[in-house]
Enzyme design. Structure first.
Site, short mmCIF file in Angstrom:
data_model
loop_
_atom_site.label_atom_id
_atom_site.label_comp_id
_atom_site.label_asym_id
_atom_site.label_seq_id
_atom_site.Cartn_x
_atom_site.Cartn_y
_atom_site.Cartn_z
N GLU A 162 -1.00 36.44 -0.73
CA GLU A 162 -0.91 35.07 -1.23
C GLU A 162 -2.18 34.57 -1.91
O GLU A 162 -2.84 33.65 -1.43
CB GLU A 162 -0.55 34.12 -0.08
CG GLU A 162 0.75 34.49 0.62
CD GLU A 162 1.13 33.48 1.72
OE1 GLU A 162 0.34 32.57 2.01
OE2 GLU A 162 2.24 33.61 2.27
N GLU A 350 6.95 38.34 4.24
CA GLU A 350 6.93 37.26 5.23
C GLU A 350 8.13 36.36 5.00
O GLU A 350 8.48 36.03 3.86
CB GLU A 350 5.68 36.37 5.10
CG GLU A 350 4.41 36.98 5.61
CD GLU A 350 3.21 36.04 5.46
OE1 GLU A 350 3.39 34.79 5.47
OE2 GLU A 350 2.09 36.56 5.32
O1 IFM Z 1 0.68 31.70 8.63
C1 IFM Z 1 0.86 31.84 7.25
C2 IFM Z 1 0.39 33.19 6.78
O2 IFM Z 1 -0.92 33.43 7.11
C3 IFM Z 1 0.55 33.31 5.29
N1 IFM Z 1 1.86 32.94 4.87
C4 IFM Z 1 2.42 31.72 5.38
C5 IFM Z 1 2.31 31.67 6.88
C6 IFM Z 1 2.92 30.37 7.42
O3 IFM Z 1 2.30 29.27 6.88
#
Ligand code: IFM
Length: 454
Positions: A162, A350
């Protein structure tokens, strides 16, 4: 929902969010350690000094991963554990990840390692952090050591997690470490992150001649305009440029979107930091594309905003973060990526949700999270029926952990963590996920009853 035998199920975490062991065995501080110390930046000034104490409890955590039945576990390495000072390698730091990786493999779990999930060492920050082009070389030092020590055991590499968050939340909006609010810095920081990504891919393939799949993970948010008005359409275009295209276009097309370069130029002094050849390097072909998906964005025009958009009221059901629950828009996103950007295998690196969990008689009945997970897995299954080639899904997160500026106030885990005792308690969503994994989705939802009795 239904998943074929090649589809991989996993779960994910990151170093700063779970490890703790702040200064143990040679680790130095990261920008998140120091950011947490600044009053007002993180909920109740929480920090990751202990977090889930995973550094000491990783054996127990591996057993939980094993019991979930997932094939793969995604985690990140802590840069200041491996390089506590500039150019100084900490053997104990890399040894921890060797041990973790070996133990995962012994338990039949494939390690997927992210090289950068936001814990930049303070020494690097003091030399300008990602705004300094030299950060690319510092990152490559980290990548090289990780490839040398871990590549034989790793199932896949993710260069960056990210860069939107690390770059724009960190250097433009100031909500993440290092807490700067400077768009000129932000675009430079993002450029260096993306350049380091491309160079790290090249290094693995050319210098190491490795066949281990490597990719990048972007967090993508499909954006919708509140109305059909020209103003709201403009707002949606700009929000999409800021959230998605600024990252997708360089990685897949080797160019930044010109409309956004124009818009940003009010704050970006010059684009001279883009050197000859950079864009080709950023677009170095990868083996897969990682997507973190949580929600959609609904926007409207706002003259008061730098980039002419702001969030609009949405009547969708929300997660505990206040984020719209939007599985259909997840499908729109993947279809768009296929139409406009890439044929690479896609991994959802994710997906998950925070809700206000309560422990009752030793159980956590998190039905909302179960519903969220089922809806999004159903979307993945539907997408694959359409031929979208989504090859895996990593649930965020294995366990409750340090949720950045929200501290421990937001719980994303499918395993509950009591942060006083460090007890881990499976939530209903963990049982349900284990059931889905076991049956490869090929069963009606009943909140994990067959796994519950195991
Ligand atoms: O916890 C975060 C993670 O570190 C990166 N992506 C989003 C998740 C939830 O906000």
């Amino acid at each position: 929902m239904k998943f074929n035998d090649n589809f991989v199920f996993g779960t994910a975490t990151s170093s700063y969010q779970i490890e703790g062991a702040r200064l143990e065995e040679g680790r130095s501080l990261s920008i998140w350690d120091t950011f947490c110390d600044v009053p007002g930046k993180v909920y109740k000034q929480h920090n990751g000094s202990i977090a889930c104490d995973h550094y000491h409890r990783f054996e127990e955590d591996i057993q939980n991963i094993k019991q979930l039945g997932v094939e793969t576990y995604r985690f990140s390495v802590s840069w200041p554990r491996i390089f506590p000072q500039k150019g100084v390698l900490n053997p104990e730091g890399i040894a921890f990840y060797k041990k973790l990786t070996k133990r995962l493999i012994e338990e039949g779990i494939k390690p997927a390692i992210t090289l950068y999930h936001w814990d930049l060492p303070v020494w690097a920050h003091e030399e300008g952090g990602w705004v300094n082009r030299e950060s690319v070389e510092w990152f490559l030092d980290l990548a090289r050591v990780c490839y040398e020590e871990l590549d034989t055991d790793v199932d896949s590499w993710i260069t960056h997690n990210e860069p939107w968050c690390a770059g724009f939340l960190g250097y433009h909006q100031g909500f993440h470490a290092p807490g700067h609010t400077n768009m000129d810095e932000a675009v430079r920081a993002v450029h260096h992150m993306l350049l380091s990504h491309g160079k790290a891919v090249e290094m693995l393939k050319n210098e190491f001649q490795s066949k281990t799949p490597i990719g990048i993970t972007l967090n993508l948010t499909p954006i919708y305009a509140k109305t059909d008005s020209v103003n709201d359409q403009l707002a949606a275009n700009n929000a999409d440029g800021y959230s998605n295209r600024w990252f997708l276009d360089p990685v897949f097309k080797g160019q930044y979107p010109v409309d956004m370069m124009n818009l940003f130029s009010k704050y970006v002094h010059s684009y001279d930091f883009i050197e000859q050849g950079d864009m080709e390097i950023i677009a170095t072909p990868c083996d897969f594309f990682g997507i973190n998906y949580y929600s959609r964005g609904l926007v409207e025009f706002s003259a008061a905003n730098d980039f002419l958009h702001r969030g609009a009221y949405s009547d969708y059901d929300k997660t505990g973060m206040g984020w719209d629950i939007a599985p259909n828009e997840f499908k729109d996103l993947i279809r768009r990526l296929r139409a406009e950007y890439t044929d690479l295998p896609i991994f959802i690196t994710e997906n998950g949700a925070a809700f206000d969990d309560v422990v009752e008689n030793g159980r956590v009945h998190d039905q909302e999270r179960v519903d969220y997970i089922e809806k999004h897995l159903q979307a993945v299954s539907d997408l694959n029926d359409e031929g979208m080639n989504v090859q895996g899904y990593y649930l965020w997160s294995l366990m409750d952990n340090f949720e950045w500026s929200f501290g421990y106030d937001k719980r994303f885990g499918i395993i509950y963590v009591d942060f006083d005792t460090q007890e881990r308690i499976w939530k209903d969503s963990a049982y349900r996920y284990a059931e889905i994994v076991k049956n490869r989705g090929n069963q009606k939802s009943n909140t994990g009853t067959d796994v519950l009795s195991v």
